[in-house]
Design a protein around this motif. Structure first.
Motif, PDB file in Angstrom:
ATOM      1  N   ALA A  83      21.215  35.789  40.821  1.00 37.44           N
ATOM      2  CA  ALA A  83      21.671  35.405  42.160  1.00 37.44           C
ATOM      3  C   ALA A  83      21.871  33.898  42.255  1.00 37.44           C
ATOM      4  CB  ALA A  83      20.676  35.880  43.211  1.00 37.44           C
ATOM      5  N   ASP A  84      20.985  33.116  41.618  1.00 40.49           N
ATOM      6  CA  ASP A  84      21.114  31.654  41.650  1.00 40.49           C
ATOM      7  C   ASP A  84      22.372  31.203  40.922  1.00 40.49           C
ATOM      8  OD1 ASP A  84      18.704  31.760  42.931  1.00 40.49           O
ATOM      9  OD2 ASP A  84      17.542  30.826  41.316  1.00 40.49           O
ATOM     10  N   LEU A  85      22.638  31.794  39.764  1.00 36.96           N
ATOM     11  CA  LEU A  85      23.828  31.433  38.997  1.00 36.96           C
ATOM     12  C   LEU A  85      25.092  31.730  39.795  1.00 36.96           C
ATOM     13  CD1 LEU A  85      25.267  30.547  36.384  1.00 36.96           C
ATOM     14  CD2 LEU A  85      25.143  32.923  35.645  1.00 36.96           C
ATOM     15  N   LEU A  86      25.154  32.919  40.397  1.00 43.90           N
ATOM     16  CA  LEU A  86      26.338  33.289  41.176  1.00 43.90           C
ATOM     17  C   LEU A  86      26.513  32.363  42.380  1.00 43.90           C
ATOM     18  CD1 LEU A  86      26.026  37.188  41.110  1.00 43.90           C
ATOM     19  CD2 LEU A  86      27.554  35.757  39.741  1.00 43.90           C
ATOM     20  N   GLY A  87      25.414  32.030  43.037  1.00 42.39           N
ATOM     21  CA  GLY A  87      25.483  31.117  44.172  1.00 42.39           C
ATOM     22  C   GLY A  87      26.018  29.754  43.773  1.00 42.39           C
ATOM     23  N   GLN A  88      25.535  29.219  42.653  1.00 44.64           N
ATOM     24  CA  GLN A  88      26.012  27.915  42.159  1.00 44.64           C
ATOM     25  C   GLN A  88      27.494  27.963  41.834  1.00 44.64           C
ATOM     26  OE1 GLN A  88      23.645  26.688  38.800  1.00 44.64           O
ATOM     27  NE2 GLN A  88      21.741  26.659  39.985  1.00 44.64           N
ATOM     28  N   LEU A  89      27.917  29.041  41.193  1.00 43.22           N
ATOM     29  CA  LEU A  89      29.318  29.199  40.804  1.00 43.22           C
ATOM     30  C   LEU A  89      30.228  29.209  42.033  1.00 43.22           C
ATOM     31  CD1 LEU A  89      31.212  29.926  38.290  1.00 43.22           C
ATOM     32  CD2 LEU A  89      30.977  32.262  39.087  1.00 43.22           C
ATOM     33  N   VAL A  90      29.863  30.008  43.023  1.00 43.98           N
ATOM     34  CA  VAL A  90      30.674  30.108  44.244  1.00 43.98           C
ATOM     35  C   VAL A  90      30.669  28.784  44.996  1.00 43.98           C
ATOM     36  CG1 VAL A  90      30.812  31.222  46.501  1.00 43.98           C
ATOM     37  CG2 VAL A  90      30.444  32.599  44.449  1.00 43.98           C
ATOM     38  N   ASP A  91      29.501  28.120  45.081  1.00 42.65           N
ATOM     39  CA  ASP A  91      29.419  26.827  45.762  1.00 42.65           C
ATOM     40  C   ASP A  91      30.353  25.805  45.123  1.00 42.65           C
ATOM     41  OD1 ASP A  91      27.569  27.855  47.508  1.00 42.65           O
ATOM     42  OD2 ASP A  91      25.828  26.917  46.535  1.00 42.65           O
ATOM     43  N   GLN A  92      30.404  25.783  43.801  1.00 42.75           N
ATOM     44  CA  GLN A  92      31.269  24.825  43.108  1.00 42.75           C
ATOM     45  C   GLN A  92      32.739  25.075  43.446  1.00 42.75           C
ATOM     46  OE1 GLN A  92      30.466  22.056  41.098  1.00 42.75           O
ATOM     47  NE2 GLN A  92      32.626  21.731  41.550  1.00 42.75           N
ATOM     48  N   THR A  94      33.897  26.586  46.069  1.00 38.39           N
ATOM     49  CA  THR A  94      34.082  26.283  47.499  1.00 38.39           C
ATOM     50  C   THR A  94      34.273  24.783  47.697  1.00 38.39           C
ATOM     51  OG1 THR A  94      32.746  28.201  48.110  1.00 38.39           O
ATOM     52  CG2 THR A  94      33.083  26.528  49.802  1.00 38.39           C
ATOM     53  N   ARG A  95      33.444  23.978  47.019  1.00 35.79           N
ATOM     54  CA  ARG A  95      33.583  22.518  47.113  1.00 35.79           C
ATOM     55  C   ARG A  95      34.946  22.058  46.610  1.00 35.79           C
ATOM     56  NH1 ARG A  95      28.150  22.660  45.561  1.00 35.79           N
ATOM     57  NH2 ARG A  95      28.653  22.291  43.372  1.00 35.79           N
ATOM     58  N   ASP A  96      35.491  22.785  45.632  1.00 36.07           N
ATOM     59  CA  ASP A  96      36.815  22.442  45.091  1.00 36.07           C
ATOM     60  C   ASP A  96      37.954  22.996  45.945  1.00 36.07           C
ATOM     61  OD1 ASP A  96      35.545  21.151  43.027  1.00 36.07           O
ATOM     62  OD2 ASP A  96      35.758  22.806  41.591  1.00 36.07           O
ATOM     63  N   GLY A  97      37.601  23.627  47.065  1.00 31.78           N
ATOM     64  CA  GLY A  97      38.625  24.145  47.972  1.00 31.78           C
ATOM     65  C   GLY A  97      39.259  25.439  47.507  1.00 31.78           C
ATOM     66  N   GLU A  98      38.552  26.186  46.642  1.00 30.81           N
ATOM     67  CA  GLU A  98      39.104  27.431  46.116  1.00 30.81           C
ATOM     68  C   GLU A  98      38.454  28.625  46.822  1.00 30.81           C
ATOM     69  OE1 GLU A  98      40.104  25.802  41.630  1.00 30.81           O
ATOM     70  OE2 GLU A  98      38.137  26.684  42.042  1.00 30.81           O
ATOM     71  N   PRO A  99      39.251  29.657  47.156  1.00 30.70           N
ATOM     72  CA  PRO A  99      38.744  30.780  47.960  1.00 30.70           C
ATOM     73  C   PRO A  99      37.948  31.795  47.142  1.00 30.70           C
ATOM     74  CG  PRO A  99      41.058  31.123  47.449  1.00 30.70           C
ATOM     75  CD  PRO A  99      40.689  29.788  46.860  1.00 30.70           C
ATOM     76  N   VAL A 100      36.743  31.400  46.755  1.00 31.73           N
ATOM     77  CA  VAL A 100      35.854  32.290  45.989  1.00 31.73           C
ATOM     78  C   VAL A 100      34.640  32.595  46.853  1.00 31.73           C
ATOM     79  CG1 VAL A 100      34.492  32.565  43.888  1.00 31.73           C
ATOM     80  CG2 VAL A 100      36.652  31.288  43.808  1.00 31.73           C
ATOM     81  N   THR A 101      34.338  33.875  47.016  1.00 33.51           N
ATOM     82  CA  THR A 101      33.210  34.274  47.857  1.00 33.51           C
ATOM     83  C   THR A 101      32.263  35.179  47.081  1.00 33.51           C
ATOM     84  OG1 THR A 101      34.389  36.206  48.709  1.00 33.51           O
ATOM     85  CG2 THR A 101      34.601  34.158  49.966  1.00 33.51           C
ATOM     86  N   LEU A 102      31.032  35.251  47.572  1.00 38.13           N
ATOM     87  CA  LEU A 102      30.013  36.123  46.984  1.00 38.13           C
ATOM     88  C   LEU A 102      29.556  37.096  48.047  1.00 38.13           C
ATOM     89  CD1 LEU A 102      28.017  36.908  44.726  1.00 38.13           C
ATOM     90  CD2 LEU A 102      26.500  35.103  45.584  1.00 38.13           C
ATOM     91  N   GLU A 103      29.683  38.389  47.757  1.00 39.14           N
ATOM     92  CA  GLU A 103      29.183  39.407  48.678  1.00 39.14           C
ATOM     93  C   GLU A 103      27.668  39.443  48.552  1.00 39.14           C
ATOM     94  OE1 GLU A 103      31.125  43.120  47.969  1.00 39.14           O
ATOM     95  OE2 GLU A 103      33.129  42.228  48.033  1.00 39.14           O
ATOM     96  N   LYS A 104      27.006  39.077  49.604  1.00 36.95           N
ATOM     97  CA  LYS A 104      25.542  38.977  49.557  1.00 36.95           C
ATOM     98  C   LYS A 104      24.912  40.360  49.472  1.00 36.95           C
ATOM     99  CE  LYS A 104      25.195  34.483  50.143  1.00 36.95           C
ATOM    100  NZ  LYS A 104      24.655  33.607  49.119  1.00 36.95           N
ATOM    101  N   GLY A 105      24.027  40.489  48.505  1.00 36.67           N
ATOM    102  CA  GLY A 105      23.272  41.723  48.372  1.00 36.67           C
ATOM    103  C   GLY A 105      21.812  41.422  48.680  1.00 36.67           C
TER     104      GLY A 105
END
Length: 197
Positions: A83-92, A94-105
């Motif tokens: 979960a931490d790895l996926l969160g970091q990936l999506v955050d990065q 998002t900061r770059d302005g790219e539409p990547v989301t994580l469906e929270k489980g």
């Protein structure tokens, strides 16, 4: 045992050969970068940008070829909760302005080797963004007691069924992605497959 040793020797020789080629290619590439930097001030900027771009493409090819040979550090650490790895990936992204989301489980605490999985996910997400013209990409994870299933959903055209095995072959690229600006080098999915294996 003898066959295993022979196979390992062949793999080691491949790595050594590609490392040597990589080193030998980097030297002239560095010289080329220096030559471009020393071009006269009246050199057209389009020409300089074009040369810089071609040198960057060659550098990426050399790097990716060497990474493919070395197996991309499959044993690198540290392990971390998925979960931490996926969160970091999506955050990065998002900061770059790219539409990547994580469906929270429920938050997957399964610990995974972070370096290889990060490379796999980056490759797949970047491909998804590139071939869908930067439309939304969604990540989700199904977490089980001792395993997890990751899903990456995009809005791209997909890969034709008859080419789905071939896209994992080094340097293979779909016919409509020959442009290195959009189509890449043809190594990304081969590296991804090797890391998954």
């Amino acid at each position: 045992n003898s066959a295993e040793r022979e196979i390992q020797t062949l793999l080691d020789n491949r790595t050594t050969l590609l490392a040597g080629i990589s080193h030998d290619l980097r030297t002239p590439l560095t010289r080329m970068q220096l030559e471009v930097a020393l071009l006269p001030p009246d050199t057209p900027q389009e020409q300089i940008h074009s040369l810089d771009h071609e040198i960057d493409v060659m550098n990426r090819l050399v790097t990716q070829t060497l990474e493919l040979a070395r197996g991309l550090g499959k044993r690198e650490q540290p392990d971390m909760p998925l979960a931490d790895l996926l969160g970091q990936l999506v955050d990065q992204h998002t900061r770059d302005g790219e539409p990547v989301t994580l469906e929270k489980g429920n938050g997957c605490t399964l610990r995974i080797p972070s370096h290889p999985l990060r490379r796999i996910l980056e490759n797949l997400v970047c491909n998804a963004l590139r071939y869908s013209d930067n439309q939304a990409v969604s990540l989700s994870v199904e977490c089980h007691e001792d395993s997890a299933v990751l899903h990456i959903r995009d809005q791209g055209p997909g890969i034709p069924a008859d080419l789905r095995k071939r896209v994992f072959t080094p340097f293979f690229r779909l016919e409509n992605s020959r442009n290195t600006q959009t189509g890449g080098s043809g190594l990304g999915l081969a590296i991804t497959r090797q890391l998954c294996d």
